[in-house]
Write an enzyme that holds these catalytic residues in place. Structure first.
Site, short mmCIF file in Angstrom:
data_model
loop_
_atom_site.label_atom_id
_atom_site.label_comp_id
_atom_site.label_asym_id
_atom_site.label_seq_id
_atom_site.Cartn_x
_atom_site.Cartn_y
_atom_site.Cartn_z
N GLY A 38 -16.28 -54.57 18.77
CA GLY A 38 -15.87 -53.24 18.31
C GLY A 38 -16.43 -52.90 16.95
CB ALA A 39 -19.36 -54.03 15.12
CB SER A 45 -15.88 -46.71 15.04
OG SER A 45 -14.78 -47.22 15.75
N GLY A 46 -14.86 -47.80 12.49
CA GLY A 46 -13.71 -48.29 11.76
C GLY A 46 -13.92 -49.62 11.04
N GLY A 48 -14.46 -52.67 12.18
CA GLY A 48 -15.57 -53.52 12.65
C GLY A 48 -16.88 -53.11 12.00
CB SER A 78 -1.44 -54.76 13.32
OG SER A 78 -0.97 -53.66 12.56
CE1 TYR A 83 -3.68 -51.36 18.34
CE2 TYR A 83 -1.59 -51.44 17.14
CZ TYR A 83 -2.97 -51.55 17.15
OH TYR A 83 -3.65 -51.85 15.99
P1 NDP Z 1 -11.47 -48.06 15.81
O1 NDP Z 1 -11.02 -47.28 17.00
O2 NDP Z 1 -12.23 -47.38 14.76
O3 NDP Z 1 -12.32 -49.31 16.28
C1 NDP Z 1 -12.06 -49.97 17.47
C2 NDP Z 1 -13.33 -50.50 18.05
O4 NDP Z 1 -13.01 -51.16 19.28
C3 NDP Z 1 -14.34 -49.42 18.39
O5 NDP Z 1 -15.60 -49.87 17.99
C4 NDP Z 1 -14.26 -49.32 19.89
O6 NDP Z 1 -15.46 -48.94 20.50
C5 NDP Z 1 -13.95 -50.76 20.22
N1 NDP Z 1 -13.46 -50.91 21.60
C6 NDP Z 1 -12.44 -50.27 22.19
N2 NDP Z 1 -12.36 -50.64 23.47
C7 NDP Z 1 -13.34 -51.52 23.70
C8 NDP Z 1 -13.78 -52.23 24.83
N3 NDP Z 1 -13.19 -52.09 26.01
N4 NDP Z 1 -14.83 -53.06 24.70
C9 NDP Z 1 -15.46 -53.19 23.53
N5 NDP Z 1 -15.10 -52.54 22.42
C10 NDP Z 1 -14.05 -51.71 22.51
O7 NDP Z 1 -10.14 -48.72 15.22
P2 NDP Z 1 -9.91 -49.69 13.96
O8 NDP Z 1 -11.16 -49.94 13.27
O9 NDP Z 1 -8.76 -49.13 13.22
O10 NDP Z 1 -9.41 -51.01 14.68
C11 NDP Z 1 -10.03 -52.26 14.52
C12 NDP Z 1 -8.99 -53.35 14.54
O11 NDP Z 1 -8.12 -53.21 13.44
C13 NDP Z 1 -8.09 -53.35 15.77
O12 NDP Z 1 -7.90 -54.67 16.20
C14 NDP Z 1 -6.78 -52.79 15.26
O13 NDP Z 1 -5.70 -53.27 16.00
C15 NDP Z 1 -6.78 -53.35 13.86
N6 NDP Z 1 -5.92 -52.71 12.90
C16 NDP Z 1 -6.12 -51.41 12.53
C17 NDP Z 1 -5.30 -50.82 11.60
C18 NDP Z 1 -5.47 -49.42 11.18
O14 NDP Z 1 -4.65 -48.97 10.38
N7 NDP Z 1 -6.47 -48.70 11.65
C19 NDP Z 1 -4.21 -51.58 10.98
C20 NDP Z 1 -4.09 -52.92 11.46
C21 NDP Z 1 -4.92 -53.46 12.36
P3 NDP Z 1 -15.93 -47.39 20.59
O15 NDP Z 1 -16.55 -47.10 19.26
O16 NDP Z 1 -16.91 -47.43 21.69
O17 NDP Z 1 -14.73 -46.59 20.87
MG1 PMR Z 2 3.71 -46.86 10.18
C1 PMR Z 2 5.73 -49.95 4.86
C2 PMR Z 2 5.32 -48.90 5.35
C3 PMR Z 2 4.47 -48.73 6.52
C4 PMR Z 2 3.25 -49.30 6.80
C5 PMR Z 2 2.48 -50.25 5.97
C6 PMR Z 2 2.82 -48.79 8.06
C7 PMR Z 2 1.66 -49.16 8.70
N1 PMR Z 2 3.79 -47.92 8.52
C8 PMR Z 2 4.82 -47.86 7.59
C9 PMR Z 2 5.98 -47.12 7.67
C10 PMR Z 2 6.27 -46.16 8.63
N2 PMR Z 2 5.48 -45.85 9.69
C11 PMR Z 2 7.45 -45.30 8.66
C12 PMR Z 2 8.55 -45.33 7.63
C13 PMR Z 2 7.33 -44.50 9.76
C14 PMR Z 2 8.29 -43.46 10.25
C15 PMR Z 2 8.06 -42.19 9.58
C16 PMR Z 2 6.08 -44.86 10.39
C17 PMR Z 2 5.60 -44.23 11.54
C18 PMR Z 2 4.43 -44.63 12.18
C19 PMR Z 2 3.90 -44.10 13.41
C20 PMR Z 2 4.44 -43.00 14.25
N3 PMR Z 2 3.58 -45.64 11.73
C21 PMR Z 2 2.60 -45.75 12.64
C22 PMR Z 2 2.78 -44.85 13.67
C23 PMR Z 2 1.70 -45.04 14.59
O1 PMR Z 2 1.49 -44.43 15.62
C24 PMR Z 2 0.90 -46.21 14.12
C25 PMR Z 2 1.20 -47.34 15.09
O2 PMR Z 2 2.26 -47.83 15.16
O3 PMR Z 2 0.23 -47.77 15.84
C26 PMR Z 2 0.62 -48.86 16.70
C27 PMR Z 2 1.48 -46.58 12.77
C28 PMR Z 2 1.12 -47.50 11.80
N4 PMR Z 2 1.87 -47.74 10.69
C29 PMR Z 2 1.24 -48.66 9.91
C30 PMR Z 2 0.03 -49.04 10.56
C31 PMR Z 2 -0.95 -50.04 10.04
C32 PMR Z 2 -0.05 -48.32 11.71
C33 PMR Z 2 -1.27 -48.38 12.61
C34 PMR Z 2 -1.07 -49.28 13.72
C35 PMR Z 2 -1.68 -50.63 13.69
O4 PMR Z 2 -2.87 -50.78 13.59
O5 PMR Z 2 -0.95 -51.59 13.85
#
Ligand code: NDP
Ligand code: PMR
Ligand code: LMG
Length: 396
Positions: free
Chosen positions: A90-91, A93-94, A96, A223, A271
């Site tokens: 998944g490199a 975007s984001g 990766g 996460s 997820y």
């Molecule tokens: P992105 O959507 O930007 O990146 C995800 C990547 O995964 C994309 O490159 C996507 O490809 C690829 N992907 C999805 N499905 C497949 C598949 N079937 N085969 C191969 N590649 C695939 O999201 P993030 O950069 O945010 O996520 C990266 C990681 O970070 C994840 O593991 C996520 O759980 C974790 N993470 C993210 C947080 C956040 O706040 N964003 C917080 C905590 C953890 P394509 O470009 O083709 O869609």
């Molecule tokens: Mg969350 C300590 C505060 C904190 C942090 C670090 C995250 C991270 N979130 C926090 C708090 C809250 N979130 C609170 C108080 C709420 C209610 C208002 C809240 C809501 C919320 C939603 C609806 N948060 C989310 C969502 C998502 O849809 C995202 C998710 O759960 O994806 C699975 C998300 C996230 N919050 C985060 C992080 C890192 C996410 C992205 C999901 C992930 O990559 O794990």
């Protein structure tokens, strides 16, 4: 409570020396005390495991790697380390992509971008300026076990060594009303995020073993939202794998549930469940293989990267409000660039070589060993998950 985003943590959190875990004196959110049920569960067994060994792995003599790890420069007889070879799923975007960029820029790494969309990955690499000689795009669709096997074949035929594997790709389907499925009939989020990576990492273990690089690593991105010892992990729906009955039934939504715990489909929960699987898998890999192979296994929460493609399926209002919410209210926000640097550290920083660790960063961007939730550090569940997953991906 181990607050993994840690924006309000530093004043209340003290990190004890090596292996002593994290002691929280007092934690509050906006001045309000948090319930004791959210406090980090202290798991002595897990900590003992972590303490057991620093993972500076023995450098073994190897024959199979394509390039020797240490090149002898004939002119000045100086030893230089060859370029490391890292696969990042998944490199395109984001996180990766930002990690690929951070590593490639050092000139010390060749990045294999394992992506489902070849063209998108090529364009992405070019758009962030990754030098051509520092990356290769290879096709990998984690939503197909056949594709995972093909990727491993292609990679092996390339003749490159494998020093570090980063399981980063993920999908998040928070608004889906009905489940969708992988080519093999698994619910898409767990099928992609967990099962695809489970097969990939199992197959590539042999390649990692053969690496003669001084530090070989396997990293699975976790996460905060899968950890119910945090506030973020308590936002409903909460992760819960239950007794894995849905997973054991094949997650196909036909004979069995599409959810790991056997419940009704919920995309956000699927997820978070998949992230728990990622963190459990890392620990099970550590228990089974670290000592024997010298490979370091790690997971991490890189911070809330609120603007990545991960939220592409969420409602537009969420996508609009989520970044300011994380920036100004929770202060858990990190940019893609910063998150990429963090993951790049777990790939290459000698000080982050310990195996079995779930890394997080405080708001000064210094890394620390974080505590996983009770479920995400349950070794019995990790073993069961391993066995059920092996059957589903055809390894047992
Ligand atoms: P992105 O959507 O930007 O990146 C995800 C990547 O995964 C994309 O490159 C996507 O490809 C690829 N992907 C999805 N499905 C497949 C598949 N079937 N085969 C191969 N590649 C695939 O999201 P993030 O950069 O945010 O996520 C990266 C990681 O970070 C994840 O593991 C996520 O759980 C974790 N993470 C993210 C947080 C956040 O706040 N964003 C917080 C905590 C953890 P394509 O470009 O083709 O869609
Ligand atoms: Mg969350 C300590 C505060 C904190 C942090 C670090 C995250 C991270 N979130 C926090 C708090 C809250 N979130 C609170 C108080 C709420 C209610 C208002 C809240 C809501 C919320 C939603 C609806 N948060 C989310 C969502 C998502 O849809 C995202 C998710 O759960 O994806 C699975 C998300 C996230 N919050 C985060 C992080 C890192 C996410 C992205 C999901 C992930 O990559 O794990
Ligand atoms: C659900 O969406 C999905 O419906 C479900 O299918 C599933 O996917 C689930 O967990 C996944 O999500 C729920 C989500 C969608 O609603 C929320 O949970 C709200 C969180 C959204 C975060 C944005 C908060 C906005 C805050 C304003 C930020 C402005 C910052 C300005 C900076 C100020 C500087 C000082 O909901 C939406 O997408 C719509 C969101 C509408 C939010 C309405 C705003 C209410 C204001 C609330 C203040 C937030 C404070 C939170 C503190 C909580 C303390 C415990």
């Amino acid at each position: 409570m181990a607050l993994q985003a840690a924006s309000w943590v530093p004043s209340t959190l003290s990190i004890a020396k090596e292996g002593k875990g994290i002691a929280i004196k007092e934690t509050s959110l906006f001045g309000a005390a948090l319930p004791t049920s959210l406090k980090a569960e202290f798991n002595p067994c897990f900590n003992k495991e972590l303490r057991k060994k620093l993972s500076i792995s023995p450098i073994k003599a190897q024959t199979a790697a394509a390039t020797p790890a240490v090149n002898q420069s004939s002119s000045d007889n100086k030893k230089t380390l060859r370029k490391g070879s890292v696969i990042i799923t998944g490199a395109s975007s984001g996180l990766g992509l930002a990690t690929a960029k951070a590593l490639a820029e050092t000139g010390k790494w060749h990045v294999i971008m394992a992506c489902r969309n070849f063209l998108k990955a090529e364009k992405a690499a070019k758009s962030v300026g990754i030098p051509k000689e520092n990356y290769t795009v290879m096709h990998l669709d984690l939503a197909s076990l056949e594709s995972v096997r093909q990727f491993v074949d292609t990679f092996r035929r390339s003749g490159r060594p494998l020093d570090v594997l980063v399981c980063n790709a993920a999908v998040y389907l928070p608004t889906a009303k009905e489940p969708t499925f992988t080519a093999d009939g698994f619910e898409l989020s767990v099928g992609t995020n967990h099962l695809g990576h489970f097969l990939l990492s199992r197959l590539l273990l042999d390649d990692l073993k053969q690496s003669d690089y001084p530090q070989k690593r396997c990293i699975i991105v976790g996460s905060i939202t899968g950890n119910t010892n945090t506030l973020a992990g308590n936002v409903p729906p909460k992760a819960n794998l239950g007794d894995l009955r849905g997973l054991a039934g094949g997650l196909n939504g036909v004979g069995s549930s599409s959810m790991i715990d056997g419940g009704e489909f919920d995309g956000a929960k699927a997820y978070k469940d998949s992230k728990v699987c990622n963190m459990l898998t890392m620990q099970e890999l550590h228990r089974r293989y670290h000592e024997e192979t010298g490979i370091s296994f790690a997971s991490l929460y890189p911070g809330c990267i609120a603007e990545t493609g991960l939220f592409r399926e969420h409602v537009p209002l969420f996508r609009l409000l989520f970044p300011p919410f994380q920036k100004y209210i929770t202060k858990g926000y990190v940019s893609e660039e910063e998150a990429g640097k963090r993951l790049a550290q777990v790939v290459s920083d000698p000080s982050l070589s310990k195996s079995g660790v779930y890394w997080s960063w405080n708001n000064n961007s210094s890394s620390f060993e974080n505590q996983l939730s009770k479920e995400a550090s349950d070794s019995e569940k990790a073993r069961k998950l391993w066995e059920v997953s092996e059957k589903l991906v055809g390894l047992a």
